[in-house]
Scaffold this active site. Structure first.
Site, mmCIF file in Angstrom:
data_model
loop_
_atom_site.group_PDB
_atom_site.id
_atom_site.type_symbol
_atom_site.label_atom_id
_atom_site.label_comp_id
_atom_site.label_asym_id
_atom_site.label_seq_id
_atom_site.Cartn_x
_atom_site.Cartn_y
_atom_site.Cartn_z
ATOM 1 N N GLY A 1 8.453 3.978 0.139
ATOM 2 C CA GLY A 1 9.134 5.226 0.438
ATOM 3 C C GLY A 1 10.620 5.019 0.597
ATOM 4 N N VAL B 1 0.816 -1.218 0.000
ATOM 5 C CA VAL B 1 0.000 0.000 0.000
ATOM 6 C C VAL B 1 0.847 1.263 0.000
ATOM 7 C CG1 VAL B 1 -1.935 -1.112 1.133
ATOM 8 C CG2 VAL B 1 -0.168 -0.067 2.522
ATOM 9 N N GLY B 2 2.168 1.134 -0.017
ATOM 10 C CA GLY B 2 3.007 2.329 -0.050
ATOM 11 C C GLY B 2 4.474 1.971 -0.091
ATOM 12 N N VAL C 1 5.330 -0.395 2.843
ATOM 13 C CA VAL C 1 4.188 -0.556 3.726
ATOM 14 C C VAL C 1 3.224 -1.569 3.117
ATOM 15 C CG1 VAL C 1 2.291 0.595 4.915
ATOM 16 C CG2 VAL C 1 4.436 1.812 4.520
ATOM 17 N N ASP D 1 9.722 16.280 8.860
ATOM 18 C CA ASP D 1 9.251 15.950 7.502
ATOM 19 C C ASP D 1 7.741 16.110 7.415
ATOM 20 O OD1 ASP D 1 9.486 15.285 4.860
ATOM 21 O OD2 ASP D 1 9.443 13.130 5.202
#
Length: 809
Positions: A499, A496-497, A504, A635
């Site tokens: 980076g 789902v992600g 993730v 961030d």
């Protein structure tokens, strides 16, 4: 409606040019007949109109948004005058004595007349700007409400029938301005135990008692039209008419779970919510549709002797409970029992041939409900109830109503075997020797076990100190094994992600909780970031901070287990194309899937954007000012702001966070964060970093929330012009050109139409300008930023932000 009453009060859009508009109706006017469909009685400002029988008025952009607020009705109840009675011979007229009456038939029999008439011939029938139809000074339609109340109209508190607020279909009633009833069954009441007081001209719905407790408000001006209506679905709602679009907007409703309203579905059907505004009525397992919308009937019948039936468990299903879950008004179809356990509750139902189902509440109070009929069934986790439906043994229908965790089998069968009795001829010396040997072995085993415990404890203590686990609070996050997380994420298949610090995955724990599992790319590269998030987030407890439920530290595996936030990150809702702009490329989007990014996201209105900005500000203020150590996020950007189902924001991704004393400044060995959101002290001077760096990043995010455009993408679009710097462009639009509308997201410009919205946008822009000052000491603290957004402190005009440049490496 198949038949319309003779006189309707309907909110009005501009009338057709051919319509005959009348400011009043009196004895000097000719009788009003059904053929005069183009005659309308209009209020002075033109917001309301009254028409004869078949007149139709429209509110908003199409004919489906009409709103009838009053009609002539029978004195005994709220039912309208039937159109058969009001035939072509009927007429509305004022005679010479001042009597206003609606007559029908050749003998001019009065089928409706105001309760009180004037004794003179000077009285006239008029329509006020408040929506009240008045005749002289003796009668007003506000004294005979039907299903709608306007601003300033007295809310009926019970008493005579014509003073009771009732739905247009006659099924639901507001009793004593406090409770909603379906027939004689109550299903909802006003929160706090009070009753409705009145609806003010500025859109506030107040409760009785003291100075009036506010329970709803649309935060609008006094010039807006509002109404409180008991709709045909049994829900009491407050509507506000948007001036620009002329459409109704629901501001407040009493019942949030529509399925808890009595009579929503026919007998034997189960009400299941579909989204937030609709429901579906389905048949339970073992039943079929007898008619299209009628009750459900069993597919097969059992004898009732208890030898050819079984019980199907349906979790979170209750019958005849209603929203209040009261048993006193349940009727003869339900009986409460107090058995010792679930098995006894089932036995009682099986022995009764008329028992069609039984409900059992797993709460320790041994609540057992026996049903002789299935009435008002609904699904809701708030019921804490499982219903066991009685069907024939051969039924094999699928059961969609499952969801409770099965009871764990805690008793295991153990096979015991008795040893053969020893021979009786044993000497005393042998017995003593055996006992002494056993004692010595037990003593040695105890000493060795204690030594092993001390050694293992020392190893664990040193490891905890090395890994930072000694800083985790008691009862903190759970430590998962790699095998547990592999099973929860289906072998890490649902990404789902992705980076810079990890990938993730979406997963589901054995207790049905949805989680987001972040797996760091490498042990060496992600070790510091991993323990930073574990030690920081484990101590954080705030509504607007993402919650960590556990972690994994098996050998070279480093993973974090977060709560799953379903709506994904903020950038998908702010920017066109799900984030847009080069600044979104390569950034981490926790809890968002690639398929979801392709879907059209709902548009965030101004009020929702303000709530998101305020929630993020409070979360960062909590990190800066309310924690024992000073936590810098480093961030802050839309990709790291996740949204719940109700768009409540949660700040995530502490991989770049810095934990230190509040008295110290931080010196970073490398630049951290995302280009476009970094403060000038990061980029230009490389000065020690303070909490004001997060303030700058929040200011840039706040401007993006208002404008709906990416600051980095904005600079790319504006290369070659003097407006390349986003904060400078926003400052000049607001404080130099005085054109604040130019920075508002054009997608929400249509709803930006009142003084409250103007004040909210100005407060957000002013706050952002102060946060974006190039000198750190000129920026306010995050605690003050939150108060500035709340409106609790006065905001002075900010200084124009100075342009600075970020050089690419």
């Amino acid at each position: 409606m198949a038949s319309l009453p003779f006189l309707c009060l309907i909110l009005l859009v501009p009338l057709l040019a051919a319509a005959q508009r009348m400011p009043s109706f009196s004895a000097n006017d000719t009788a009003w007949r059904p053929a005069d469909s183009n005659r309308t009685l209009v209020s002075p400002q033109g917001d309301f109109a009254a028409g004869y029988r078949f007149a139709v008025w429209v509110v908003g952009a199409n004919s489906t948004d009409r709103a009838v607020i009053w009609y002539a009705h029978k004195s005994a109840d709220s039912s309208p005058i039937d159109a058969v009675v009001a035939d072509g011979t009927s007429a509305l007229a004022v005679d010479a004595s001042g009597r206003l009456a609606w007559t029908a038939g050749g003998n001019n029999t009065a089928i409706w007349s105001p309760a009180m008439n004037s004794s003179t011939g000077t009285a006239v029938l008029q329509l006020n700007d408040s929506g009240s139809l008045v005749y002289g000074a003796a009668w007003s339609s506000f004294s005979e409400p039907i299903n709608t109340l306007m601003a300033g109209q007295a809310i009926p508190g019970g008493g005579s029938a014509n003073r009771t607020l009732q739905s247009a279909n006659g099924r639901y009633t507001l009793v004593k301005s406090a409770t909603l009833q379906y027939g004689n069954l109550m299903y909802a009441n006003i929160s706090g135990g009070g009753s409705l007081l009145n609806l003010t001209n500025d859109g506030k719905l107040l409760l009785s008692g003291g100075n009036g407790q506010l329970i709803a408000s649309d935060q609008g001006t006094s010039k807006r039209v509002r109404r409180l209506t008991l709709d045909d679905d049994g829900n009491l709602r407050l509507y506000s008419l948007l001036p620009k679009t002329r459409r109704w907007n629901v501001v407040w409703q009493l019942v949030q779970e529509l399925c808890t309203i009595r009579g929503t579905c026919n007998a034997s059907r189960i009400c299941v919510p579909v989204g937030a505004d609709s429901v579906s009525c389905v048949c339970p397992p073992g039943y079929r549709n007898a008619t299209a919308d009628g009750p459900c009937a069993p597919k097969q019948n059992y004898t009732g002797r208890g030898n050819d039936d079984k019980f199907v468990r349906m979790d979170f299903i209750s019958f005849s409970g209603g929203a209040l879950n009261t048993l006193s008004d349940s009727g003869p179809w339900m009986k409460k029992q107090t058995p010792q356990n679930l098995a006894e509750c089932e036995r009682i139902c099986r022995q009764d041939a008329g028992c069609v189902a039984f409900g059992y509440k797993f709460g320790g109070d041994r609540t057992c409900l026996q049903y002789n009929r299935l009435v008002d069934g609904y699904w809701s986790p708030a019921t804490e109830m499982s219903t066991y439906l009685r069907v024939v043994s051969s039924d094999n229908d699928s059961n969609p109503f499952t969801g409770m965790t099965d009871m764990i089998q805690t008793v295991c069968p153990v096979r015991l075997a008795l040893p053969v009795p020893p021979k009786q001829a044993k000497t005393t010396i042998r017995n003593v020797a055996i006992i002494t040997a056993l004692f010595a072995v037990e003593l040695l085993a105890g000493v060795l076990s204690f030594w092993a415990f001390l050694r293992k404890y020392s190893q664990y203590r040193e490891m905890a100190r090395t890994l930072g686990l000694e800083y985790l609070p008691a009862g903190g996050p759970r430590r998962f094994s790699h095998a547990e997380l592999k099973a929860a994420t289906k072998d890490f298949s649902d990404v789902v992600g992705r980076g810079a610090y990890g990938t993730v995955y979406r997963g589901e724990l054995p207790d049905r909780r949805a989680v987001a599992v972040k797996q760091l790319h490498s042990v060496g590269g992600g070790e510091a970031e991993f323990w930073a998030e574990v030690t920081i987030i484990a101590r954080m407890h705030h509504l607007n901070l993402v919650r960590m439920w556990g972690f994994c530290a098996d050998r070279d595996q480093r993973m974090l287990v977060y709560e799953y936030v379903p709506n994904g990150s903020l950038d998908k809702y702010l920017f066109a194309g799900g984030g847009g702009g080069a600044a979104a490329a390569g950034e981490e989007n926790d809890n968002s899937s690639s398929s979801e990014q392709q879907q059209q996201q709902p548009l965030l209105d101004l009020h929702t954007r303000y709530r998101i900005a305020l929630g993020v500000a409070r979360a960062i203020a909590y990190l800066h000012e309310e924690c024992l150590e000073w936590v810098l996020h480093c961030d802050i950007k839309p990709e790291n702001i996740l949204l719940e189902d109700d768009f409540c924001p949660k700040v995530s991704d502490f991989g770049l966070s810095k934990l230190t004393s509040k008295r110290d400044k931080v010196t970073m060995s490398r630049i951290r964060g995302t280009r476009g959101y970094m403060a000038p002290e990061w980029v230009i001077h490389r000065e020690p970093i303070t909490a004001k760096a997060d303030v700058y990043s929040f200011g840039m995010v706040l401007l993006e929330i208002v404008s709906g455009r990416r600051n980095y993408g904005f600079r790319q679009e504006s290369v070659g012009s003097e407006d390349w710097y986003f904060p400078k462009w926003a400052y000049e639009k607001v404080y130099v050109e005085r054109r604040i509308d130019d920075i508002i997201d054009p997608r929400i410009a249509a709803s930006y139409d009142d003084a409250a919205s103007v004040a909210t946008v100005e407060r957000m822009v002013k706050t952002a300008m102060w946060c974006l000052q190039d000198r750190a000491e000129m920026r306010p603290s995050m605690g003050k930023v939150a108060k500035m957004l709340e409106g609790s402190v006065e905001i002075t005009d900010p200084v124009k932000p100075t342009i600075f440049c970020v050089q690419d490496d």
